[in-house]
Write a protein that holds these residues in place. Sequence first.
Motif, PDB file in Angstrom:
ATOM      1  N   ILE A  52      20.354 124.908  94.968  1.00 31.17           N
ATOM      2  CA  ILE A  52      21.220 124.213  94.382  1.00 31.17           C
ATOM      3  C   ILE A  52      22.578 124.349  94.822  1.00 31.17           C
ATOM      4  N   ILE A  70      13.735 120.964  90.602  1.00 30.05           N
ATOM      5  CA  ILE A  70      12.225 120.409  90.013  1.00 30.05           C
ATOM      6  C   ILE A  70      11.336 121.023  91.295  1.00 30.05           C
ATOM      7  N   GLY A 113       9.401 121.042  86.433  1.00 27.01           N
ATOM      8  CA  GLY A 113      10.236 120.122  86.054  1.00 27.01           C
ATOM      9  C   GLY A 113       9.700 118.800  86.345  1.00 27.01           C
ATOM     10  N   VAL A 114      10.085 117.707  85.511  1.00 28.08           N
ATOM     11  CA  VAL A 114       9.685 116.230  85.498  1.00 28.08           C
ATOM     12  C   VAL A 114      10.699 115.270  85.795  1.00 28.08           C
ATOM     13  N   PRO A 116      15.251 114.475  86.634  1.00 32.47           N
ATOM     14  CA  PRO A 116      16.714 115.171  86.714  1.00 32.47           C
ATOM     15  C   PRO A 116      17.209 114.880  85.180  1.00 32.47           C
ATOM     16  N   GLY A 117      18.375 115.799  85.083  1.00 33.51           N
ATOM     17  CA  GLY A 117      19.306 115.822  83.831  1.00 33.51           C
ATOM     18  C   GLY A 117      18.808 116.705  82.957  1.00 33.51           C
ATOM     19  N   GLN A 118      17.944 117.524  83.205  1.00 29.79           N
ATOM     20  CA  GLN A 118      17.554 118.429  81.984  1.00 29.79           C
ATOM     21  C   GLN A 118      16.984 119.929  82.821  1.00 29.79           C
ATOM     22  N   THR A 119      16.236 120.551  82.029  1.00 29.25           N
ATOM     23  CA  THR A 119      15.953 121.850  82.672  1.00 29.25           C
ATOM     24  C   THR A 119      14.556 121.816  82.057  1.00 29.25           C
ATOM     25  N   ASP A 121      13.433 124.155  80.070  1.00 27.63           N
ATOM     26  CA  ASP A 121      13.284 124.156  78.549  1.00 27.63           C
ATOM     27  C   ASP A 121      13.111 122.868  77.805  1.00 27.63           C
ATOM     28  N   VAL A 123      11.421 120.459  79.027  1.00 26.95           N
ATOM     29  CA  VAL A 123      10.242 120.006  79.334  1.00 26.95           C
ATOM     30  C   VAL A 123       9.055 120.792  78.230  1.00 26.95           C
ATOM     31  N   ALA A 178      23.512 120.831  87.216  1.00 22.95           N
ATOM     32  CA  ALA A 178      22.495 121.508  87.784  1.00 22.95           C
ATOM     33  C   ALA A 178      22.212 122.890  87.988  1.00 22.95           C
ATOM     34  N   GLY A 179      21.348 123.574  87.769  1.00 24.83           N
ATOM     35  CA  GLY A 179      21.138 125.051  87.623  1.00 24.83           C
ATOM     36  C   GLY A 179      22.310 125.763  86.703  1.00 24.83           C
ATOM     37  N   ALA A 180      22.562 125.374  85.719  1.00 22.49           N
ATOM     38  CA  ALA A 180      23.461 125.910  84.546  1.00 22.49           C
ATOM     39  C   ALA A 180      22.492 126.718  84.063  1.00 22.49           C
TER      40      ALA A 180
HETATM   41  O1  LIG Z   1      12.650 118.516  84.372  1.00 26.01           O
HETATM   42  C1  LIG Z   1      13.710 119.198  84.912  1.00 26.01           C
HETATM   43  C2  LIG Z   1      13.458 120.789  85.346  1.00 26.01           C
HETATM   44  C3  LIG Z   1      14.399 121.163  85.958  1.00 26.01           C
HETATM   45  N1  LIG Z   1      15.292 120.585  86.596  1.00 26.01           N
HETATM   46  C4  LIG Z   1      16.342 121.046  87.723  1.00 26.01           C
HETATM   47  O2  LIG Z   1      15.803 122.359  88.305  1.00 26.01           O
HETATM   48  C5  LIG Z   1      16.598 123.560  87.839  1.00 26.01           C
HETATM   49  C6  LIG Z   1      16.226 124.772  87.484  1.00 26.01           C
HETATM   50  O3  LIG Z   1      14.997 124.419  86.332  1.00 26.01           O
HETATM   51  P1  LIG Z   1      15.396 125.786  85.132  1.00 26.01           P
HETATM   52  O4  LIG Z   1      14.590 125.153  84.047  1.00 26.01           O
HETATM   53  O5  LIG Z   1      16.790 125.941  84.760  1.00 26.01           O
HETATM   54  O6  LIG Z   1      14.894 127.183  85.581  1.00 26.01           O
HETATM   55  C7  LIG Z   1      17.480 122.830  86.636  1.00 26.01           C
HETATM   56  O7  LIG Z   1      18.655 123.609  86.486  1.00 26.01           O
HETATM   57  C8  LIG Z   1      17.653 121.660  86.812  1.00 26.01           C
HETATM   58  O8  LIG Z   1      18.542 121.361  87.819  1.00 26.01           O
HETATM   59  C9  LIG Z   1      15.440 119.020  86.346  1.00 26.01           C
HETATM   60  O9  LIG Z   1      16.361 118.526  86.781  1.00 26.01           O
HETATM   61  N2  LIG Z   1      14.569 118.509  85.675  1.00 26.01           N
END
Ligand SMILES: O=c1ccn([C@@H]2O[C@H](COP(=O)(O)O)[C@@H](O)[C@H]2O)c(=O)[nH]1
Length: 238
Positions: A52, A70, A113-114, A116-119, A121, A123, A178-180
């Motif tokens: 990222i 993702i 991941g599934v 954008p816009g989340q992490t 966590d 999911v 992203a990547g926070a």
């Molecule tokens: O559903 C999702 C999961 C992840 N992302 C992106 O990937 C990074 C890394 O995931 P982590 O769970 O933080 O390890 C996350 O920062 C997101 O940028 C995503 O967009 N959507």
Amino acid sequence: MRVVISIGGSVLAPDLDADRVAGHGAAVEALVEAGCEVGAVVGGGGVAREYIGTARRLGANEVQLDQFGIDVTRINARLLIAALDGLSAPSPAHDYEEAGEALRRGDVPVMGGVMPGQTTDAVAAALAEYVDADLLVYATSVDGVFNADPDTDPEAERHGRLTGAELVDLIAPMSRGAGASAPVDLLAAKLIERSKMRTIVLDGTDPERIEAAVLRGEHTGTDVVPEGCTENPDGWSR
Ligand SMILES: O=c1ccn([C@@H]2O[C@H](COP(=O)(O)O)[C@@H](O)[C@H]2O)c(=O)[nH]1
Ligand SMILES: Nc1ncnc2c1ncn2[C@@H]1O[C@H](COP(=O)(O)OP(=O)(O)OP(=O)(O)O)[C@@H](O)[C@H]1O
């Protein structure tokens, strides 16, 4: 008991050590052998953040950066699948329905991941709500949710117990690009609050801690409990 385990990329694969990944696979297997139905969600860790960072310097936008993240989470999910020795489907589930079907078949659904816009966590929180889990465990690189970032503030103090609403209030001011880095992301906190999901945030670097938390309720991290929950349900002692 039905449990969803979220394993941070920084916990599962900080350095692509096969023994470490095998240890987490063994912990999941031990939970299954003990009679638990288990779903697993895997994060991207430092590798995702490196991709990222590089792509950000190349001018990619936040959605494109999330896509890099993702992709890395899904590669890490494949690592866990490789360690699960046939207990899971051969590839990471793309959505909650696919994961739920795997669980109904008796497999261990593994997700990255599934969207954008989340992490991951979020999911994990959504999967836990979707499959009506009894417990959600975040195996992360810090032992719970603190009142400040424990990596940078030596005075940071751990919250032993929080309600979902308190978790939302704590997480809301944290960074969201992203990547926070945060103990869980804001969407995850909101899903946990809404579903009243019993949740534990703990240091999962030693996979035996995950087993101890799920099977014996023993951990030193943070319990997130539904509003008004005053007692310790069976098997959920501190
Ligand atoms: O559903 C999702 C999961 C992840 N992302 C992106 O990937 C990074 C890394 O995931 P982590 O769970 O933080 O390890 C996350 O920062 C997101 O940028 C995503 O967009 N959507
Ligand atoms: N108040 C806080 N309480 C706990 N951790 C915090 C807090 N504020 C920031 N953090 C940071 O949140 C991070 C949580 O772990 P981190 O995101 O690195 O890994 P992870 O959850 O294992 O997932 P991944 O490595 O896949 O992104 C820690 O690095 C910690 O420094």
